[in-house]
Design a protein around this motif. Sequence first.
Motif, PDB file in Angstrom:
ATOM      1  N   GLU A   8       0.745  -1.471   0.614  1.00 17.54           N
ATOM      2  CA  GLU A   8       0.138   0.222  -0.145  1.00 17.54           C
ATOM      3  C   GLU A   8       0.758   1.269   0.088  1.00 17.54           C
ATOM      4  OE1 GLU A   8      -3.868   1.729   2.686  1.00 17.54           O
ATOM      5  OE2 GLU A   8      -2.274   0.783   3.038  1.00 17.54           O
ATOM      6  N   VAL A   9       0.401   2.590  -1.204  1.00 19.50           N
ATOM      7  CA  VAL A   9       1.410   3.086  -1.019  1.00 19.50           C
ATOM      8  C   VAL A   9       0.524   4.290  -1.119  1.00 19.50           C
ATOM      9  CG1 VAL A   9       2.439   4.585  -2.693  1.00 19.50           C
ATOM     10  CG2 VAL A   9       2.509   2.716  -2.719  1.00 19.50           C
ATOM     11  N   VAL A  10       0.870   5.317   0.349  1.00 16.19           N
ATOM     12  CA  VAL A  10      -0.458   6.613   0.536  1.00 16.19           C
ATOM     13  C   VAL A  10       1.160   7.643   1.138  1.00 16.19           C
ATOM     14  CG1 VAL A  10      -1.446   7.224   2.608  1.00 16.19           C
ATOM     15  CG2 VAL A  10      -0.940   4.723   2.509  1.00 16.19           C
ATOM     16  N   CYS A  11       0.139   8.690   0.117  1.00 15.77           N
ATOM     17  CA  CYS A  11       0.585  10.203  -0.255  1.00 15.77           C
ATOM     18  C   CYS A  11      -0.169  10.952  -0.348  1.00 15.77           C
ATOM     19  CB  CYS A  11       1.349   9.923  -1.390  1.00 15.77           C
ATOM     20  SG  CYS A  11       2.478  11.535  -1.771  1.00 15.77           S
ATOM     21  N   TRP A  12      -0.078  11.798   0.780  1.00 13.78           N
ATOM     22  CA  TRP A  12      -0.259  12.830   0.759  1.00 13.78           C
ATOM     23  C   TRP A  12      -0.191  14.430   0.303  1.00 13.78           C
ATOM     24  CZ3 TRP A  12      -2.471  10.741   6.405  1.00 13.78           C
ATOM     25  CH2 TRP A  12      -3.890   9.614   5.902  1.00 13.78           C
ATOM     26  N   GLY A  13       1.245  14.018  -0.153  1.00 14.06           N
ATOM     27  CA  GLY A  13       1.652  15.228  -0.320  1.00 14.06           C
ATOM     28  C   GLY A  13       2.431  16.000   0.915  1.00 14.06           C
ATOM     29  N   LEU A  14       2.825  15.493   1.485  1.00 11.69           N
ATOM     30  CA  LEU A  14       3.447  15.636   3.145  1.00 11.69           C
ATOM     31  C   LEU A  14       4.664  15.353   2.633  1.00 11.69           C
ATOM     32  CD1 LEU A  14       1.148  14.134   5.809  1.00 11.69           C
ATOM     33  CD2 LEU A  14       1.219  16.591   4.501  1.00 11.69           C
ATOM     34  N   PRO A  19       3.782   9.393   7.992  1.00 11.17           N
ATOM     35  CA  PRO A  19       3.003   8.778   7.076  1.00 11.17           C
ATOM     36  C   PRO A  19       2.646  10.212   5.917  1.00 11.17           C
ATOM     37  CG  PRO A  19       3.268   8.501   9.200  1.00 11.17           C
ATOM     38  CD  PRO A  19       4.435   8.808   9.514  1.00 11.17           C
ATOM     39  N   GLY A  20       2.319   9.465   4.743  1.00 11.78           N
ATOM     40  CA  GLY A  20       1.724  10.479   4.357  1.00 11.78           C
ATOM     41  C   GLY A  20       2.865  10.922   3.301  1.00 11.78           C
ATOM     42  N   SER A  21       3.655  10.778   3.903  1.00 11.18           N
ATOM     43  CA  SER A  21       5.144  11.571   3.152  1.00 11.18           C
ATOM     44  C   SER A  21       4.929  10.927   1.708  1.00 11.18           C
ATOM     45  CB  SER A  21       6.287  12.212   4.172  1.00 11.18           C
ATOM     46  OG  SER A  21       7.056  11.156   3.847  1.00 11.18           O
ATOM     47  N   VAL A  22       5.683  12.642   1.012  1.00 11.24           N
ATOM     48  CA  VAL A  22       6.457  11.901  -0.423  1.00 11.24           C
ATOM     49  C   VAL A  22       7.369  10.810  -0.540  1.00 11.24           C
ATOM     50  CG1 VAL A  22       6.972  13.222  -3.099  1.00 11.24           C
ATOM     51  CG2 VAL A  22       5.315  14.109  -1.324  1.00 11.24           C
TER      52      VAL A  22
END
Length: 85
Positions: A8-14, A19-22
């Motif tokens: 699972e890859v999660v990216c919120w552009g943080l 967590p959520g970081s590029v």
Amino acid sequence: MGGGLRLEVVCWGLSGTGPGSVRLAAHTLAPADHLGIPAVLTNAVRYADRSQHRVADVLDAAASCGPSTGAGWTAGNAGSRAGSR
């Protein structure tokens, strides 16, 4: 590796490395690509249908409250009794 394995890859552009970081997304995607493991970009989706967003909002709100120890109620109740004597 099993045929059902996915990363699972999660990216919120943080920014940063959490967590959520590029950067963390890239660090998850790189070994998946190198090892031939399918990667799934989910962005931490928790419901399948858009109409379920209210349930997720309620669960998020409940989780942010933290565990209830009842200490506030007990202290308030004890104070009320002491003041009424």
